[in-house]
Scaffold this motif. Structure first.
Motif, PDB file in Angstrom:
ATOM      1  N   SER A 134      -8.609   5.770  -0.286  1.00 13.08           N
ATOM      2  CA  SER A 134      -7.326   5.374   0.380  1.00 13.08           C
ATOM      3  C   SER A 134      -7.015   6.326   1.399  1.00 13.08           C
ATOM      4  O   SER A 134      -7.255   7.424   1.299  1.00 13.08           O
TER       5      SER A 134
ATOM      6  N   HIS B  25      -4.368  -0.636  -1.377  1.00  9.65           N
ATOM      7  CA  HIS B  25      -4.435  -0.722  -2.624  1.00  9.65           C
ATOM      8  C   HIS B  25      -5.561  -1.524  -3.256  1.00  9.65           C
ATOM      9  O   HIS B  25      -6.186  -1.128  -4.156  1.00  9.65           O
ATOM     10  N   PHE B  26      -5.575  -2.855  -2.620  1.00  6.39           N
ATOM     11  CA  PHE B  26      -6.469  -3.704  -3.217  1.00  6.39           C
ATOM     12  C   PHE B  26      -7.946  -3.287  -3.217  1.00  6.39           C
ATOM     13  O   PHE B  26      -8.958  -3.286  -4.063  1.00  6.39           O
TER      14      PHE B  26
ATOM     15  N   GLU C 117      -0.736  -1.655   3.573  1.00  5.63           N
ATOM     16  CA  GLU C 117      -0.918  -0.749   2.352  1.00  5.63           C
ATOM     17  C   GLU C 117      -1.222  -1.567   1.421  1.00  5.63           C
ATOM     18  O   GLU C 117      -2.025  -0.851   0.509  1.00  5.63           O
ATOM     19  N   SER C 118      -0.856  -2.852   1.148  1.00  8.23           N
ATOM     20  CA  SER C 118      -1.474  -3.639  -0.118  1.00  8.23           C
ATOM     21  C   SER C 118      -3.036  -3.881   0.126  1.00  8.23           C
ATOM     22  O   SER C 118      -3.767  -3.936  -0.924  1.00  8.23           O
TER      23      SER C 118
ATOM     24  N   GLU D 243       3.637  -2.882   5.371  1.00  8.06           N
ATOM     25  CA  GLU D 243       3.500  -3.253   3.621  1.00  8.06           C
ATOM     26  C   GLU D 243       2.250  -3.893   3.390  1.00  8.06           C
ATOM     27  O   GLU D 243       1.545  -3.680   2.273  1.00  8.06           O
ATOM     28  N   LEU D 244       1.890  -4.915   4.133  1.00  7.48           N
ATOM     29  CA  LEU D 244       0.735  -5.608   3.831  1.00  7.48           C
ATOM     30  C   LEU D 244      -0.682  -4.746   4.017  1.00  7.48           C
ATOM     31  O   LEU D 244      -1.248  -4.871   3.347  1.00  7.48           O
TER      32      LEU D 244
ATOM     33  N   ALA E  33      -3.770  -7.280  -7.499  1.00 15.08           N
ATOM     34  CA  ALA E  33      -3.760  -6.616  -6.072  1.00 15.08           C
ATOM     35  C   ALA E  33      -4.006  -7.665  -5.087  1.00 15.08           C
ATOM     36  O   ALA E  33      -3.450  -7.840  -3.948  1.00 15.08           O
TER      37      ALA E  33
ATOM     38  N   LEU F 244       2.244 -11.037   0.695  1.00 11.20           N
ATOM     39  CA  LEU F 244       2.763 -10.441   1.752  1.00 11.20           C
ATOM     40  C   LEU F 244       2.018 -10.663   3.063  1.00 11.20           C
ATOM     41  O   LEU F 244       2.851 -10.689   4.209  1.00 11.20           O
TER      42      LEU F 244
ATOM     43  N   ARG G  52      -1.020  -9.893  -4.449  1.00 12.86           N
ATOM     44  CA  ARG G  52      -0.074  -9.239  -3.751  1.00 12.86           C
ATOM     45  C   ARG G  52      -0.218  -9.281  -2.236  1.00 12.86           C
ATOM     46  O   ARG G  52       0.579  -9.439  -1.420  1.00 12.86           O
ATOM     47  N   VAL G  53      -1.527  -9.114  -1.843  1.00 12.23           N
ATOM     48  CA  VAL G  53      -1.969  -9.090  -0.387  1.00 12.23           C
ATOM     49  C   VAL G  53      -1.412 -10.552   0.099  1.00 12.23           C
ATOM     50  O   VAL G  53      -0.950 -10.655   1.215  1.00 12.23           O
TER      51      VAL G  53
END
Length: 130
Positions: free
Chosen positions: A4, A40-41, A36-37, A33-34, A88, A95, A91-92
């Motif tokens: 990350s 995370h994914f 960052e997601s 935010e996208l 995850a 966003l 969420r992507v």
């Protein structure tokens, strides 16, 4: 494993430039935010595993009937790997749709994938993020 990492300097430069061309702070925040997601994914994917896709003649990457590229998010592939990865991915996608609402273009994909593709607003070189 995938590490990350913070947003690249390139994205920071684009963020500053966006502030000067009238892109709203809300749209910039949605983009960040996208991104960052997606990080995370990729972190969850490195931990839990990834889908195997056969890019050979057999068409593992394509739908059997339509020959269109498979949508790994909508067909449940990520949830079959792990619930965390499925969430995850969801969420992507959520966003990405949120960010799309800031686009001033009514039809950004018009002519995409057609003989008139060069007329598409999104024509050009892309870097796969997700």
């Amino acid at each position: 494993t995938i590490q990350s990492r913070p947003l690249s300097a390139c994205w920071r430069i684009r963020r500053v430039a966006a502030d000067h061309v009238g892109i709203s702070e809300e749209a910039t925040a949605a983009k960040n935010e996208l991104l960052e997601s997606i990080v995370h994914f990729k972190t969850v994917q490195a931990r839990d595993g990834t889908a195997t896709v056969d890019f050979g003649v057999r068409g593992g990457e394509l739908e059997n009937k339509s020959r269109a590229p498979r949508n790994l998010a909508s067909d449940g592939t990520f949830y079959r790997i792990s619930t965390d990865l499925g969430k995850a991915a969801d969420r992507v996608m959520e966003l990405a749709n949120k960010l799309g609402s800031f686009s001033p273009e009514a039809a950004p994909l018009e002519h995409f994938g057609t003989p008139r593709g060069a007329e598409c607003l999104l024509h050009g070189t892309w870097k796969l993020q997700f």
